[in-house]
Design a protein around this motif. Structure first.
Motif, mmCIF file in Angstrom:
data_model
loop_
_atom_site.group_PDB
_atom_site.id
_atom_site.type_symbol
_atom_site.label_atom_id
_atom_site.label_comp_id
_atom_site.label_asym_id
_atom_site.label_seq_id
_atom_site.Cartn_x
_atom_site.Cartn_y
_atom_site.Cartn_z
ATOM 1 N N ALA A 16 45.340 69.230 25.920
ATOM 2 C CA ALA A 16 46.171 68.006 25.988
ATOM 3 C C ALA A 16 47.648 68.241 25.664
ATOM 4 C CB ALA A 16 45.550 66.944 25.105
ATOM 5 N N ASP A 17 48.135 67.673 24.547
ATOM 6 C CA ASP A 17 49.577 67.741 24.274
ATOM 7 C C ASP A 17 50.064 69.161 23.973
ATOM 8 O OD1 ASP A 17 47.965 67.461 22.005
ATOM 9 O OD2 ASP A 17 49.669 66.876 20.769
ATOM 10 N N LYS A 18 49.125 70.084 23.745
ATOM 11 C CA LYS A 18 49.537 71.478 23.484
ATOM 12 C C LYS A 18 49.635 72.277 24.784
ATOM 13 C CE LYS A 18 47.527 71.441 18.929
ATOM 14 N NZ LYS A 18 46.769 70.189 19.164
ATOM 15 N N CYS A 19 49.332 71.636 25.890
ATOM 16 C CA CYS A 19 49.341 72.347 27.176
ATOM 17 C C CYS A 19 50.783 72.587 27.623
ATOM 18 C CB CYS A 19 48.601 71.511 28.215
ATOM 19 S SG CYS A 19 48.494 72.325 29.807
ATOM 20 N N GLU A 20 51.078 73.834 28.021
ATOM 21 C CA GLU A 20 52.452 74.166 28.415
ATOM 22 C C GLU A 20 52.831 73.636 29.793
ATOM 23 O OE1 GLU A 20 49.864 76.240 28.151
ATOM 24 O OE2 GLU A 20 50.323 78.226 28.987
ATOM 25 N N ASP A 21 51.825 73.255 30.579
ATOM 26 C CA ASP A 21 52.135 72.762 31.922
ATOM 27 C C ASP A 21 51.055 71.743 32.299
ATOM 28 O OD1 ASP A 21 53.255 72.415 34.356
ATOM 29 O OD2 ASP A 21 53.069 74.484 35.019
ATOM 30 N N THR A 22 51.202 70.561 31.750
ATOM 31 C CA THR A 22 50.149 69.559 31.911
ATOM 32 C C THR A 22 49.845 69.229 33.377
ATOM 33 O OG1 THR A 22 49.584 67.249 31.494
ATOM 34 C CG2 THR A 22 51.908 67.765 31.527
ATOM 35 N N CYS A 23 48.576 68.919 33.622
ATOM 36 C CA CYS A 23 48.170 68.551 34.982
ATOM 37 C C CYS A 23 48.570 67.114 35.307
ATOM 38 C CB CYS A 23 46.658 68.727 35.142
ATOM 39 S SG CYS A 23 45.711 67.880 33.870
ATOM 40 N N PHE A 89 40.043 56.761 32.741
ATOM 41 C CA PHE A 89 40.355 57.828 33.698
ATOM 42 C C PHE A 89 39.859 57.499 35.099
ATOM 43 C CE2 PHE A 89 40.399 61.509 30.397
ATOM 44 C CZ PHE A 89 41.750 61.310 30.189
ATOM 45 N N CYS A 90 40.620 57.909 36.097
ATOM 46 C CA CYS A 90 40.106 57.849 37.476
ATOM 47 C C CYS A 90 39.264 59.117 37.676
ATOM 48 C CB CYS A 90 41.260 57.797 38.469
ATOM 49 S SG CYS A 90 42.224 59.314 38.506
ATOM 50 N N LYS A 91 38.630 59.226 38.855
ATOM 51 C CA LYS A 91 37.723 60.355 39.102
ATOM 52 C C LYS A 91 38.468 61.697 38.965
ATOM 53 C CE LYS A 91 34.108 61.444 42.453
ATOM 54 N NZ LYS A 91 34.446 62.603 43.251
ATOM 55 N N THR A 92 39.675 61.756 39.533
ATOM 56 C CA THR A 92 40.434 63.024 39.495
ATOM 57 C C THR A 92 40.700 63.442 38.056
ATOM 58 O OG1 THR A 92 41.526 62.294 41.521
ATOM 59 C CG2 THR A 92 42.503 64.176 40.402
ATOM 60 N N CYS A 93 41.179 62.497 37.236
ATOM 61 C CA CYS A 93 41.523 62.844 35.845
ATOM 62 C C CYS A 93 40.277 63.179 35.029
ATOM 63 C CB CYS A 93 42.271 61.703 35.175
ATOM 64 S SG CYS A 93 43.848 61.394 35.967
ATOM 65 N N ARG A 94 39.166 62.490 35.354
ATOM 66 C CA ARG A 94 37.925 62.738 34.626
ATOM 67 C C ARG A 94 37.387 64.139 34.947
ATOM 68 N NH1 ARG A 94 35.866 57.925 35.841
ATOM 69 N NH2 ARG A 94 34.750 58.712 37.649
ATOM 70 N N GLU A 95 37.541 64.546 36.207
ATOM 71 C CA GLU A 95 36.903 65.799 36.626
ATOM 72 C C GLU A 95 37.775 67.026 36.429
ATOM 73 O OE1 GLU A 95 35.358 65.281 40.543
ATOM 74 O OE2 GLU A 95 33.736 64.026 39.786
ATOM 75 N N TYR A 96 39.081 66.902 36.635
ATOM 76 C CA TYR A 96 39.947 68.069 36.577
ATOM 77 C C TYR A 96 39.843 68.755 35.215
ATOM 78 C CZ TYR A 96 43.854 71.175 36.950
ATOM 79 O OH TYR A 96 44.616 72.301 36.975
ATOM 80 N N PRO A 97 39.777 70.073 35.119
ATOM 81 C CA PRO A 97 39.915 71.089 36.170
ATOM 82 C C PRO A 97 38.591 71.515 36.810
ATOM 83 C CG PRO A 97 39.917 72.136 34.036
ATOM 84 C CD PRO A 97 39.726 70.674 33.781
ATOM 85 N N ARG A 98 37.577 70.652 36.703
ATOM 86 C CA ARG A 98 36.304 71.007 37.335
ATOM 87 C C ARG A 98 36.445 70.834 38.843
ATOM 88 N NH1 ARG A 98 36.411 68.359 32.995
ATOM 89 N NH2 ARG A 98 35.515 69.313 31.133
ATOM 90 N N HIS A 99 35.916 71.786 39.580
ATOM 91 C CA HIS A 99 36.004 71.737 41.038
ATOM 92 C C HIS A 99 34.586 71.850 41.581
ATOM 93 C CE1 HIS A 99 37.378 72.806 45.120
ATOM 94 N NE2 HIS A 99 36.352 73.617 45.112
ATOM 95 N N VAL A 113 41.532 77.634 38.142
ATOM 96 C CA VAL A 113 42.523 78.411 37.376
ATOM 97 C C VAL A 113 43.932 77.819 37.488
ATOM 98 C CG1 VAL A 113 41.321 80.632 37.298
ATOM 99 C CG2 VAL A 113 42.824 80.135 39.218
ATOM 100 N N SER A 114 44.046 76.687 38.162
ATOM 101 C CA SER A 114 45.356 76.006 38.181
ATOM 102 C C SER A 114 45.639 75.377 36.812
ATOM 103 C CB SER A 114 45.382 74.928 39.268
ATOM 104 O OG SER A 114 44.341 74.007 39.040
ATOM 105 N N CYS A 115 44.605 75.265 35.983
ATOM 106 C CA CYS A 115 44.771 74.763 34.606
ATOM 107 C C CYS A 115 45.106 75.966 33.710
ATOM 108 C CB CYS A 115 43.476 74.079 34.166
ATOM 109 S SG CYS A 115 43.303 73.951 32.382
ATOM 110 N N PRO A 116 46.206 75.909 32.966
ATOM 111 C CA PRO A 116 46.600 77.058 32.144
ATOM 112 C C PRO A 116 45.505 77.510 31.180
ATOM 113 C CG PRO A 116 48.335 75.405 32.138
ATOM 114 C CD PRO A 116 47.177 74.803 32.880
ATOM 115 N N GLU A 117 44.749 76.564 30.653
ATOM 116 C CA GLU A 117 43.710 76.925 29.680
ATOM 117 C C GLU A 117 42.563 77.677 30.370
ATOM 118 O OE1 GLU A 117 44.062 77.030 26.682
ATOM 119 O OE2 GLU A 117 42.035 77.176 25.874
ATOM 120 N N VAL A 118 42.212 77.257 31.577
ATOM 121 C CA VAL A 118 41.160 77.964 32.320
ATOM 122 C C VAL A 118 41.655 79.363 32.704
ATOM 123 C CG1 VAL A 118 39.748 77.977 34.412
ATOM 124 C CG2 VAL A 118 40.171 75.818 33.235
ATOM 125 N N ALA A 119 42.910 79.424 33.174
ATOM 126 C CA ALA A 119 43.469 80.732 33.552
ATOM 127 C C ALA A 119 43.434 81.671 32.344
ATOM 128 C CB ALA A 119 44.897 80.556 34.071
#
Ligand code: SF4
Length: 375
Positions: A16-23, A89-99, A113-119
């Motif tokens: 969340a707020d600690k993310c360097e490049d929020t989605c 949350f909408c569906k996108t926000c609920r699911e991301y970064p799940r694909h 891997v577009s999510c910094p934490e997953v990468a």
């Protein structure tokens, strides 16, 4: 219903707020119809906020000038979540970064891997990734779904992942083996000889196939590498640009890498040696393996819908190759240094641009379905 996920799936937690490049910034978030209906029914003080910050005509969240979602507050937290909980949350926000990739009776879920934490999880992972399947309730039938083709693709992917995770082989041997396998499978597919695919899969596990790819590498060694890499890199400029900074990075990479063939070859060799020895980068072939497995697992079975077996494998190789080129350019820019943190940053930025636009993914696949890496 069979659900398959990578074994690091449960390790992910949004920072969340600690993310360097929020989605929640940089791209347009589309709200699904169900959630829009839910928003209309919201009562109380928050109702005004909802009406102001949703673009009802487009069905998206409004953004400020720097493309931040209108609900993202100064502390980089989501006001919708703070006010409505997860229900907001909408569906996108609920699911991301799940694909999720959907097939008849099957769901394959990966973490993007577009999510910094997953990468970060993937780039720090040293053990080979395993995929875990479990049965859940629910059955369904898809129109025009070919279960026979899917099962062949599944067998091939399993073998390809085994090859990509075979650390007794060099990374280029592994890449060429999976390219070769998919190339030959594509030939069978085009000739409507899918029954012969199991022989193709078995062929690429043999010593003979390994010798073949080794000989192939000797044959093509140092033959116009820069020119080919440059042609392939230039395709990235044809894609829809999601963030302006990405365009700048591409231009900078092109200027740093593709000016002079001799300098390119020298840089490549030096960069390979640097990564093989750099403590912070650990083992480069493991990072490449994890990325290749990630892209292959995610996109390969999609060939069941379009028959583009070879293009799907080329897509995985292309993505990892281009990430490598971008790493190399950053290493040159940094006066020959690159740490794992920067490598991770470039992975998620690449993924955001290429994977997170359907238009871009389609375009890359289209290019790769006409351009064959193996000659
Ligand atoms: S990009 Fe990933 S870690 Fe960052 S806010 Fe989004 S889900 Fe959380």
């Amino acid at each position: 219903m069979l659900i398959t996920r990578p074994d690091y799936y449960e390790d992910f937690e949004c920072i969340a707020d600690k993310c360097e490049d929020t989605c929640c910034a940089g791209w347009q978030i589309v709200i699904d119809k169900e959630t829009l209906k839910k928003y209309i029914k919201i009562k109380g003080d928050f109702k005004k906020e909802i009406f102001k910050k949703v673009n009802w005509f487009q069905g998206t969240f409004k953004q400020d000038k720097s493309k931040r979602c209108a609900f993202l507050n100064d502390k980089n937290l989501c006001d919708l979540y703070l006010n409505q909980g997860e229900d907001g949350f909408c569906k996108t926000c609920r699911e991301y970064p799940r694909h999720t990739e959907e097939f008849e009776g099957i769901r394959e879920i990966t973490l993007s891997v577009s999510c910094p934490e997953v990468a970060r999880i993937l780039m720090n992972r040293m053990e080979p990734v395993q995929f875990i399947s479990e049965e859940q309730e629910g059955e369904e039938e898809f129109e025009d779904f070919d279960p026979f083709l899917y099962s062949i693709l599944e067998d091939a992917r399993k073998e390809m992942i085994t090859i990509l995770q075979n650390r007794n082989l060099t990374i280029s041997d592994r890449i060429l083996l999976v390219l070769g396998m998919s190339h030959d499978m594509q030939g069978r597919m085009n000739r409507q000889e899918m029954f012969a695919c199991s022989d193709v899969i078995a062929k690429y596990t043999t010593q003979r196939a390994l010798q073949f790819v080794k000989d192939y590498q000797m044959k093509v060694k140092n033959k116009g590498e820069m020119a080919f890499a440059h042609i392939m890199f230039k395709h990235l400029f044809e894609l829809e640009l999601l963030r302006e900074e990405w365009g700048i990075l591409l231009k900078e990479t092109e200027d740093l890498l593709y000016q002079d063939e001799e300098a390119y070859d020298k840089n490549k060799e030096e960069f390979q040696n640097y990564l093989a020895n750099a403590e912070t980068s650990s083992n480069i072939s493991i990072h490449l393996e994890q990325l290749l497995v990630y892209f292959l697992f995610t996109y390969f079975p999609g060939a069941v819908y379009d028959g583009e077996i070879y293009a799907k494998v080329q897509l995985a190789v292309y993505c990892v190759w281009m990430i490598w080129e971008i790493w190399m350019a950053r290493w040159i820019k940094n006066e020959k240094s690159l740490d794992l943190e920067e490598m991770t940053e470039l992975v998620y930025r690449f993924s955001r641009e290429v994977e997170h636009s359907d238009l871009n993914l389609r375009k890359v696949e289209e290019i790769l379905s006409k351009k064959w890496f193996l000659t």
